[in-house]
Design a protein around this motif. Sequence first.
Motif, PDB file in Angstrom:
ATOM      1  N   UNK A   1      13.055  26.989  36.812  1.00 47.02           N
ATOM      2  CA  UNK A   1      13.389  25.682  36.261  1.00 47.02           C
ATOM      3  C   UNK A   1      14.765  25.740  35.605  1.00 47.02           C
ATOM      4  N   UNK A   2      15.498  24.647  35.664  1.00 51.82           N
ATOM      5  CA  UNK A   2      16.673  24.486  34.832  1.00 51.82           C
ATOM      6  C   UNK A   2      16.209  24.166  33.426  1.00 51.82           C
ATOM      7  N   UNK A   3      17.056  24.464  32.445  1.00 51.62           N
ATOM      8  CA  UNK A   3      16.672  24.215  31.052  1.00 51.62           C
ATOM      9  C   UNK A   3      17.839  23.624  30.266  1.00 51.62           C
ATOM     10  N   UNK A   4      17.614  22.490  29.661  1.00 53.92           N
ATOM     11  CA  UNK A   4      18.569  21.956  28.697  1.00 53.92           C
ATOM     12  C   UNK A   4      18.283  22.692  27.390  1.00 53.92           C
ATOM     13  N   UNK A   5      19.334  23.293  26.818  1.00 54.68           N
ATOM     14  CA  UNK A   5      19.108  24.221  25.718  1.00 54.68           C
ATOM     15  C   UNK A   5      20.187  24.060  24.647  1.00 54.68           C
ATOM     16  N   UNK A   6      19.769  24.017  23.401  1.00 54.58           N
ATOM     17  CA  UNK A   6      20.637  23.976  22.222  1.00 54.58           C
ATOM     18  C   UNK A   6      21.644  22.828  22.259  1.00 54.58           C
ATOM     19  N   UNK A   7      21.120  21.619  22.295  1.00 52.97           N
ATOM     20  CA  UNK A   7      21.939  20.406  22.215  1.00 52.97           C
ATOM     21  C   UNK A   7      22.241  20.145  20.743  1.00 52.97           C
ATOM     22  N   UNK A   8      23.502  20.127  20.388  1.00 51.04           N
ATOM     23  CA  UNK A   8      23.890  19.884  18.997  1.00 51.04           C
ATOM     24  C   UNK A   8      25.214  19.146  18.941  1.00 51.04           C
ATOM     25  N   UNK A   9      25.287  18.188  18.030  1.00 50.91           N
ATOM     26  CA  UNK A   9      26.537  17.486  17.752  1.00 50.91           C
ATOM     27  C   UNK A   9      26.711  17.471  16.235  1.00 50.91           C
ATOM     28  N   UNK A  10      27.890  17.836  15.797  1.00 51.56           N
ATOM     29  CA  UNK A  10      28.163  17.834  14.359  1.00 51.56           C
ATOM     30  C   UNK A  10      27.877  16.439  13.785  1.00 51.56           C
ATOM     31  N   UNK A  11      27.321  16.373  12.580  1.00 47.41           N
ATOM     32  CA  UNK A  11      27.050  15.061  11.968  1.00 47.41           C
ATOM     33  C   UNK A  11      28.282  14.156  11.941  1.00 47.41           C
ATOM     34  N   UNK A  12      29.460  14.730  11.710  1.00 49.28           N
ATOM     35  CA  UNK A  12      30.688  13.924  11.649  1.00 49.28           C
ATOM     36  C   UNK A  12      31.061  13.311  12.998  1.00 49.28           C
ATOM     37  N   UNK A  13      30.490  13.801  14.092  1.00 46.98           N
ATOM     38  CA  UNK A  13      30.807  13.286  15.427  1.00 46.98           C
ATOM     39  C   UNK A  13      29.634  12.522  16.046  1.00 46.98           C
ATOM     40  N   UNK A  14      28.541  12.392  15.332  1.00 48.60           N
ATOM     41  CA  UNK A  14      27.383  11.682  15.877  1.00 48.60           C
ATOM     42  C   UNK A  14      27.643  10.181  15.915  1.00 48.60           C
ATOM     43  N   UNK A  15      26.908   9.498  16.793  1.00 42.65           N
ATOM     44  CA  UNK A  15      27.041   8.053  16.925  1.00 42.65           C
ATOM     45  C   UNK A  15      28.145   7.625  17.871  1.00 42.65           C
ATOM     46  N   UNK A  16      28.709   8.551  18.620  1.00 43.18           N
ATOM     47  CA  UNK A  16      29.791   8.256  19.555  1.00 43.18           C
ATOM     48  C   UNK A  16      29.350   8.405  21.018  1.00 43.18           C
ATOM     49  N   UNK A  17      28.058   8.623  21.235  1.00 45.26           N
ATOM     50  CA  UNK A  17      27.555   8.792  22.598  1.00 45.26           C
ATOM     51  C   UNK A  17      27.836  10.161  23.190  1.00 45.26           C
ATOM     52  N   UNK A  18      28.205  11.116  22.353  1.00 45.23           N
ATOM     53  CA  UNK A  18      28.566  12.438  22.866  1.00 45.23           C
ATOM     54  C   UNK A  18      27.368  13.184  23.445  1.00 45.23           C
TER      55      UNK A  18
ATOM     56  N   UNK B   1      11.733  19.280  18.864  1.00 43.59           N
ATOM     57  CA  UNK B   1      10.773  19.099  17.786  1.00 43.59           C
ATOM     58  C   UNK B   1      10.298  17.647  17.760  1.00 43.59           C
ATOM     59  N   UNK B   2       9.042  17.453  17.448  1.00 37.59           N
ATOM     60  CA  UNK B   2       8.508  16.093  17.311  1.00 37.59           C
ATOM     61  C   UNK B   2       9.261  15.306  16.239  1.00 37.59           C
ATOM     62  N   UNK B   3       9.908  15.995  15.327  1.00 36.56           N
ATOM     63  CA  UNK B   3      10.653  15.331  14.260  1.00 36.56           C
ATOM     64  C   UNK B   3      12.017  14.824  14.705  1.00 36.56           C
ATOM     65  N   UNK B   4      12.435  15.165  15.889  1.00 35.48           N
ATOM     66  CA  UNK B   4      13.767  14.780  16.377  1.00 35.48           C
ATOM     67  C   UNK B   4      13.654  13.512  17.244  1.00 35.48           C
ATOM     68  N   UNK B   5      13.331  12.413  16.624  1.00 44.60           N
ATOM     69  CA  UNK B   5      13.086  11.160  17.339  1.00 44.60           C
ATOM     70  C   UNK B   5      14.317  10.699  18.148  1.00 44.60           C
ATOM     71  N   UNK B   6      15.527  10.674  17.597  1.00 47.81           N
ATOM     72  CA  UNK B   6      16.668  10.248  18.420  1.00 47.81           C
ATOM     73  C   UNK B   6      16.867  11.144  19.653  1.00 47.81           C
ATOM     74  N   UNK B   7      16.664  12.440  19.506  1.00 47.72           N
ATOM     75  CA  UNK B   7      16.801  13.347  20.647  1.00 47.72           C
ATOM     76  C   UNK B   7      15.717  13.066  21.683  1.00 47.72           C
ATOM     77  N   UNK B   8      14.494  12.874  21.234  1.00 49.47           N
ATOM     78  CA  UNK B   8      13.398  12.592  22.175  1.00 49.47           C
ATOM     79  C   UNK B   8      13.682  11.300  22.935  1.00 49.47           C
ATOM     80  N   UNK B   9      14.162  10.278  22.250  1.00 47.17           N
ATOM     81  CA  UNK B   9      14.508   9.028  22.945  1.00 47.17           C
ATOM     82  C   UNK B   9      15.560   9.287  24.015  1.00 47.17           C
ATOM     83  N   UNK B  10      16.574  10.046  23.672  1.00 47.08           N
ATOM     84  CA  UNK B  10      17.616  10.381  24.645  1.00 47.08           C
ATOM     85  C   UNK B  10      17.016  11.076  25.861  1.00 47.08           C
ATOM     86  N   UNK B  11      16.177  12.070  25.647  1.00 51.78           N
ATOM     87  CA  UNK B  11      15.586  12.813  26.752  1.00 51.78           C
ATOM     88  C   UNK B  11      14.681  11.926  27.599  1.00 51.78           C
TER      89      UNK B  11
END
Length: 189
Positions: free
Chosen positions: A104-121, A145-155
Amino acid sequence: MTTQNALPNIAVHMIRPTMNALPQIPFAPGFGMRAMKRGDEVLWTDVQRDAEPFIKIEDGLFTEQFGTDWKVIGERCFLIVNERNATVGTLSAWFSDNYKGGDWGRIHWVSVRPSAQGKGLAKAALSYSMNVLAKHHTRAWLATSAARIPAIKLYLDFGFEPDYETPDAKQAWDAVRTQLNHPALGKQS
């Protein structure tokens, strides 16, 4: 939606059974991706420490997660950069040789600095990385994590589906469903 802290930090897996019809999202002007090169582990670690609310990021985590084969790392691990080539995020189009008994392919360690969030990166980086995965794999998975609601929506928007076969999956997805109304979640599994 509520804040990420409203839900427990329970690990969940998501799968995308095919790599068909991938969303194509461009980067906002001034932003892009570049392949990681030897020495960029420091930048990766710095981004993770800046963006990660749940996990303590230790020195050496990059090597623990990705190894030391820089030919493979350079093809699959990326930094999101701004117009000054400063690193504002990371995302890896990684792989698992034996996930659910197969490749399987794996999307792994998706992170955007808080100062750059909200830009569609994250959307643009995920689009880029999914296209990389599609060159090598017919399906993909990720853990979050179940606590990462914005990430889950994106996925979910990118065609990933909840995987109910992991420990605590039903509890975690039921909790997510209380915070996120998304057609891919359905009523109950």
